[in-house]
Design a protein around this motif. Structure first.
Motif, PDB file in Angstrom:
ATOM      1  N   ARG A  89       0.831  -1.215   0.000  1.00 27.26           N
ATOM      2  CA  ARG A  89       0.000   0.000   0.000  1.00 27.26           C
ATOM      3  C   ARG A  89       0.858   1.254   0.000  1.00 27.26           C
ATOM      4  O   ARG A  89       0.570   2.213  -0.710  1.00 27.26           O
ATOM      5  N   GLU A 123      -7.093  -5.844  -1.711  1.00 27.38           N
ATOM      6  CA  GLU A 123      -8.389  -6.047  -1.049  1.00 27.38           C
ATOM      7  C   GLU A 123      -8.881  -7.479  -1.217  1.00 27.38           C
ATOM      8  O   GLU A 123      -9.467  -8.055  -0.298  1.00 27.38           O
ATOM      9  N   ILE A 166     -11.826  -8.712   1.279  1.00 25.37           N
ATOM     10  CA  ILE A 166     -12.829  -7.641   1.191  1.00 25.37           C
ATOM     11  C   ILE A 166     -13.251  -7.524  -0.273  1.00 25.37           C
ATOM     12  O   ILE A 166     -12.790  -6.656  -1.012  1.00 25.37           O
ATOM     13  N   THR A 181     -14.901  -4.116  -1.954  1.00 23.74           N
ATOM     14  CA  THR A 181     -13.929  -3.071  -2.259  1.00 23.74           C
ATOM     15  C   THR A 181     -13.037  -3.511  -3.413  1.00 23.74           C
ATOM     16  O   THR A 181     -12.684  -2.700  -4.270  1.00 23.74           O
ATOM     17  N   ALA A 182     -12.692  -4.789  -3.468  1.00 27.94           N
ATOM     18  CA  ALA A 182     -11.882  -5.314  -4.570  1.00 27.94           C
ATOM     19  C   ALA A 182     -12.609  -5.135  -5.899  1.00 27.94           C
ATOM     20  O   ALA A 182     -11.996  -4.735  -6.898  1.00 27.94           O
ATOM     21  N   TYR A 208     -12.418  -1.425  -6.964  1.00 21.15           N
ATOM     22  CA  TYR A 208     -11.106  -1.078  -7.520  1.00 21.15           C
ATOM     23  C   TYR A 208     -10.867  -1.751  -8.868  1.00 21.15           C
ATOM     24  O   TYR A 208     -10.254  -1.165  -9.764  1.00 21.15           O
TER      25      TYR A 208
END
Length: 97
Positions: A35, A55, A60, A63-64, A67
């Motif tokens: 990150r 993510e 998660i 959220t993945a 993105y």
């Protein structure tokens, strides 16, 4: 991955070098460092694709998916095609119509 690790320092373009360095960090399970490494990448599709991977590894998926969609939308040409095909295989919700 050993061949990639040896070749990364010789990549001429800084965004691509940083992208693959971040991929290697993710492979080693160093998500926090990955990150931090994203700050040096200027291309939006690269940052978004890497964030999607981070993510996804963290479990998660919502959220993945977000993105992953950003990465596909920010890319063009061959990169868009490659990302789309990769997400069809690994994260199909991100490329559903």
């Amino acid at each position: 991955m050993d061949a990639v690790q040896e070749a990364v320092p010789y990549i001429r373009y800084s965004d691509y070098r940083a992208y693959y360095e971040t991929v290697l960090l993710l492979q080693d399970g160093k998500s926090v460092l990955a990150r931090e490494h994203l700050e040096s990448i200027r291309k939006q599709w690269m940052r978004s694709a890497l964030l999607a991977e981070i993510e996804l590894k963290a479990g998660i998926s919502e959220t993945a998916i977000k993105y992953a969609r950003e990465a596909v939308d920010a890319s063009r040409g061959v990169q868009r095609y490659v990302l789309h095909k990769e997400y069809e295989r690994t994260l199909p919700q991100a490329v559903e119509a």
